[in-house]
Design a protein around this motif. Structure first.
Motif, PDB file in Angstrom:
ATOM      1  N   PRO A  64       0.931  -1.221  -0.081  1.00 36.92           N
ATOM      2  CA  PRO A  64      -0.141   0.078   0.033  1.00 36.92           C
ATOM      3  C   PRO A  64       0.805   1.266  -0.080  1.00 36.92           C
ATOM      4  O   PRO A  64       2.133   1.210   0.230  1.00 36.92           O
ATOM      5  N   PRO A  65       0.355   2.353  -0.207  1.00 40.17           N
ATOM      6  CA  PRO A  65       1.002   3.749  -0.372  1.00 40.17           C
ATOM      7  C   PRO A  65       1.792   3.909   1.007  1.00 40.17           C
ATOM      8  O   PRO A  65       2.831   4.739   1.042  1.00 40.17           O
ATOM      9  N   THR A  66       1.173   3.478   2.064  1.00 42.80           N
ATOM     10  CA  THR A  66       1.864   3.646   3.504  1.00 42.80           C
ATOM     11  C   THR A  66       3.339   3.281   3.645  1.00 42.80           C
ATOM     12  O   THR A  66       4.196   3.783   4.275  1.00 42.80           O
ATOM     13  N   LYS A  67       3.640   2.146   2.708  1.00 49.56           N
ATOM     14  CA  LYS A  67       4.938   1.454   2.612  1.00 49.56           C
ATOM     15  C   LYS A  67       5.921   2.548   2.090  1.00 49.56           C
ATOM     16  O   LYS A  67       7.042   2.356   2.974  1.00 49.56           O
ATOM     17  N   LEU A  68       5.795   3.083   1.075  1.00 42.51           N
ATOM     18  CA  LEU A  68       7.058   4.178   0.774  1.00 42.51           C
ATOM     19  C   LEU A  68       6.762   5.194   1.514  1.00 42.51           C
ATOM     20  O   LEU A  68       8.068   5.737   1.919  1.00 42.51           O
ATOM     21  N   VAL A 187      10.791  -5.607   4.220  1.00 42.78           N
ATOM     22  CA  VAL A 187       9.245  -5.072   4.896  1.00 42.78           C
ATOM     23  C   VAL A 187       8.293  -5.786   4.330  1.00 42.78           C
ATOM     24  O   VAL A 187       8.376  -6.110   2.960  1.00 42.78           O
ATOM     25  N   GLY A 188       7.148  -6.135   5.090  1.00 44.91           N
ATOM     26  CA  GLY A 188       6.344  -6.946   4.528  1.00 44.91           C
ATOM     27  C   GLY A 188       6.402  -8.607   4.235  1.00 44.91           C
ATOM     28  O   GLY A 188       7.498  -8.977   5.051  1.00 44.91           O
ATOM     29  N   ALA A 211       7.676  -6.443   9.622  1.00 52.14           N
ATOM     30  CA  ALA A 211       6.467  -6.765   9.470  1.00 52.14           C
ATOM     31  C   ALA A 211       5.335  -5.747   8.799  1.00 52.14           C
ATOM     32  O   ALA A 211       4.692  -5.973   7.697  1.00 52.14           O
ATOM     33  N   GLU A 212       5.414  -4.606   9.521  1.00 55.94           N
ATOM     34  CA  GLU A 212       4.412  -3.728   9.205  1.00 55.94           C
ATOM     35  C   GLU A 212       5.448  -2.301   8.766  1.00 55.94           C
ATOM     36  O   GLU A 212       6.416  -2.210   9.672  1.00 55.94           O
ATOM     37  N   PRO A 213       5.048  -1.751   7.847  1.00 60.23           N
ATOM     38  CA  PRO A 213       5.832  -0.359   7.338  1.00 60.23           C
ATOM     39  C   PRO A 213       5.932   0.525   8.762  1.00 60.23           C
ATOM     40  O   PRO A 213       7.069   1.288   9.081  1.00 60.23           O
ATOM     41  N   SER A 214       5.066   0.763   9.566  1.00 57.19           N
ATOM     42  CA  SER A 214       5.161   1.648  10.784  1.00 57.19           C
ATOM     43  C   SER A 214       6.299   0.932  11.675  1.00 57.19           C
ATOM     44  O   SER A 214       6.831   2.148  12.599  1.00 57.19           O
ATOM     45  N   GLY A 215       6.828  -0.111  11.458  1.00 51.60           N
ATOM     46  CA  GLY A 215       8.163  -0.295  12.441  1.00 51.60           C
ATOM     47  C   GLY A 215       9.271   0.328  11.637  1.00 51.60           C
ATOM     48  O   GLY A 215      10.466   0.193  12.402  1.00 51.60           O
ATOM     49  N   LEU A 216       9.328   0.681  10.586  1.00 48.05           N
ATOM     50  CA  LEU A 216      10.655   0.915   9.901  1.00 48.05           C
ATOM     51  C   LEU A 216      11.351   2.053  10.498  1.00 48.05           C
ATOM     52  O   LEU A 216      12.749   1.948  10.528  1.00 48.05           O
TER      53      LEU A 216
END
Length: 436
Positions: A64-68, A187-188, A211-216
Motif C-alpha cells: 500500500p502507499p503507506t509502505k513508501l 518489509v512485509g 512486518a509492518e511499515p510503521s516499524g521502519l
C-alpha cells in the motif's frame, strides 16, 4: 584507542588419541572514545565514517502507499541520527540504482546537508523493478571514493531480486566483500529470507523482518545509532595453528550465527585472518574448532593462538591461547565445557528451524515435524524463550522437553518468515574458563 580483551573458554583435556579441540573465544572491545586507528594514525570519528542508505523504490513499494511513506520517514530518521562530519548518501533502488543525494559522491553530514537530503528523500516515487546487485555496486563505488575507515550501508527491500539472476548477485557480492558492512531489512512478506540473509552474512551485517511499515522508522534509527557507535572500522580474528593442524571451522556464535571459515585470508605461515567487521564497545563470541596431531598422555600442546588484528598494519589488539592436554582420566576428558555445549546447541537450533521450514514448504510433513520438534526441544534446553514463542506460532507444542509437536494447519506468512529470519540470533550463556 579501542582496547580488545580475549577470553578462551574450553575443556583443554582430551582423551588419549583425540584430535579435535573446541574453544569459545569471547572478544570484548571497550574504550573506543572519539578516535579510531587508521592507516595514517588516529582520525576523528566523524571524518572516519561513511553511511549509504539504500531504499527500495520498485513499483511494489506503492502497495500500500503507506509502505513508501514509511520508508521515507525511516530514511529521514536515519539521516537525522548521523553525526556531524559523517559522509553519507541516499540511493534509490529499482531495476537500476540512482543516487538521489548528493548529486555526486558522498557529502559530510551537517545541518544544511541533512535538510537537503531530507528534501530529496521526500521526492522518492515507486516505479520499476528490483536489481539489488546494482544497488550494492553503486554503494561500493560511493564508498571507494572516500577514505572512511568505517563504511556502513542500510538496505531496505520489499521484494525479490527479480531483475538479476542469482549468479549476477553472487558475482556482485564477491566483488564488494570486505568493502563495507551492510544491514538488510525486508518489509512485509514478499521478499526472500535466504536472499537477504546471504547478503547480510557476506557483508557482515544483520538481517531482519519489519512486518509492518510503521516499524521502519524505529528500526532505521536503531541501525544508524549502532553504526555511529562503531569506533574501529576493520578488524580480523587471526588464528595461528601448529604444524600438522587443520582448522575445521571458525564461527561467530553470538550475537548471531555466522560461519567465517570460508572467509579465511592467509596472513603468515600457519596463520589466517577471518573478517569480523567494525566494532564499538561490545562483546562477541566465536567458536573455534581445530584438529591437531594427538600427543601422548600427560603432554600439553598450544593448539591455537588467537588474536584480533587490523589488516594490513598487523597491529595486534588482543590475544589468547587454545590449549590441548591429553589425559587418561575420563572424569576430566569427558567433561564438556558449558559454553562449547551451549553454542553447539544454538547452531543446531538454527539448522533445525531452517530445515524444518524448508520441509514444510516442500510438503514433507514428516521431516518438517521432526526438525521443528527438535528445534522446540533445543530452544527449551537452551532457555531460548523468544525462539520458543516464535516456534509456537508455527507448531502446536505437546511436550516442549521431548520436542513433540504437530504442524499447524494454517500459519501466517509473517510468523513463518520471522522465525526463519531470527533463527540465527543466539542467546549468551555463562561460561567457565579453562584453568590453563
Amino acid at each position: 584507542m579501542t582496547d580488545f580483551q580475549l577470553e578462551v573458554f574450553q575443556n583443554e583435556y582430551l582423551p588419549e588419541g583425540a584430535r579435535e579441540v573446541n574453544a569459545i573465544v569471547t572478544v570484548t572491545a571497550s574504550g573506543g572514545g572519539d578516535r579510531v586507528p587508521g592507516g595514517g594514525g588516529a582520525v576523528a570519528l566523524g571524518e572516519s565514517a561513511a553511511e549509504v542508505i539504500i531504499v527500495d523504490c520498485s513499483g511494489s513499494m506503492h502497495v500500500p502507499p503507506t509502505k513508501l511513506r514509511a520508508a521515507k520517514d525511516a530514511t529521514i530518521a536515519a539521516i537525522e541520527t548521523l553525526r556531524d562530519g559523517v559522509a553519507f548518501a541516499v540511493v534509490s533502488g529499482t531495476d537500476t540504482a540512482r543516487l538521489i543525494y548528493p548529486h555526486n559522491g558522498l557529502v559530510a553530514a551537517n545541518h544544511e546537508t541533512r535538510a537537503e537530503a531530507k528534501l530529496a528523500v521526500s521526492t522518492l516515487r515507486a516505479n520499476g523493478g528490483t536489481a539489488i546487485g546494482q544497488w550494492l555496486q553503486l554503494a561500493d563505488r560511493l564508498f571507494s571514493g572516500h577514505p572512511a575507515a568505517m563504511r556502513h550501508a542500510i538496505l531496505l527491500t520489499d521484494g525479490q531480486n527479480m531483475h538479476e539472476t542469482p549468479r549476477q548477485l553472487t558475482r556482485t557480492l564477491k566483488a564488494v566483500t570486505g568493502h563495507f558492512v551492510c544491514d538488510c531489512r525486508g518489509v512485509g512478506t514478499d521478499w526472500q529470507v535466504n536472499e537477504l540473509r546471504e547478503i547480510a552474512n557476506t557483508l557482515l551485517g544483520t538481517v531482519d523482518i519489519v512486518a509492518e511499515p510503521s516499524g521502519l522508522e524505529a528500526d532505521f534509527r536503531a541501525m544508524a545509532t549502532a553504526a555511529m557507535g562503531k569506533s574501529v572500522g576493520d578488524v580480523s580474528l587471526r588464528l595461528w595453528t601448529p604444524q600438522g593442524a587443520t582448522v575445521k571451522f571458525v564461527k561467530q556464535v553470538e550475537p548471531t550465527l555466522a560461519d567465517l571459515t570460508g572467509r579465511r585470508v592467509e596472513s603468515a605461515p600457519r596463520s589466517g585472518d577471518y573478517p569480523t567487521g567494525s566494532w564499538g564497545d561490545e562483546s562477541r563470541d566465536y567458536h573455534v574448532c581445530i584438529e591437531v596431531n594427538p600427543a601422548g598422555v600427560g603432554d600439553k600442546m598450544l593448539a591455537g593462538r588467537v588474536s584480533m588484528v587490523v589488516p594490513g598494519s598487523n597491529e595486534v589488539l588482543g590475544k589468547g591461547q587454545i590449549i590441548a592436554l591429553w589425559t587418561d582420566d575420563t572424569a576430566l576428558s569427558t567433561k564438556i565445557n558449558p559454553a562449547v555445549a551451549h553454542y553447539t546447541g544454538q547452531a543446531e537450533l538454527a539448522e533445525a528451524i531452517q530445515e524444518g521450514l524448508e520441509a514444510r514448504k516442500a510438503g514433507d510433513v514428516g521431516r518438517a515435524t521432526a526438525r521443528l520438534g527438535r528445534a522446540v526441544a533445543l530452544a527449551t534446553q537452551t532457555g531460548h524463550e523468544d525462539t520458543a514463542k516464535l516456534l509456537a506460532k508455527v507448531v502446536d507444542i505437546e511436550d516442549p522437553v521431548a520436542g513433540t509437536v504437530r504442524l499447524k494447519r494454517s500459519v501466517d506468512t509473517v510468523d513463518e518468515m520471522t522465525l526463519d529470519t531470527r533463527s540465527t540470533r543466539t542467546k549468551r550463556v555463562g561460561k567457565t574458563s579453562s584453568e590453563s
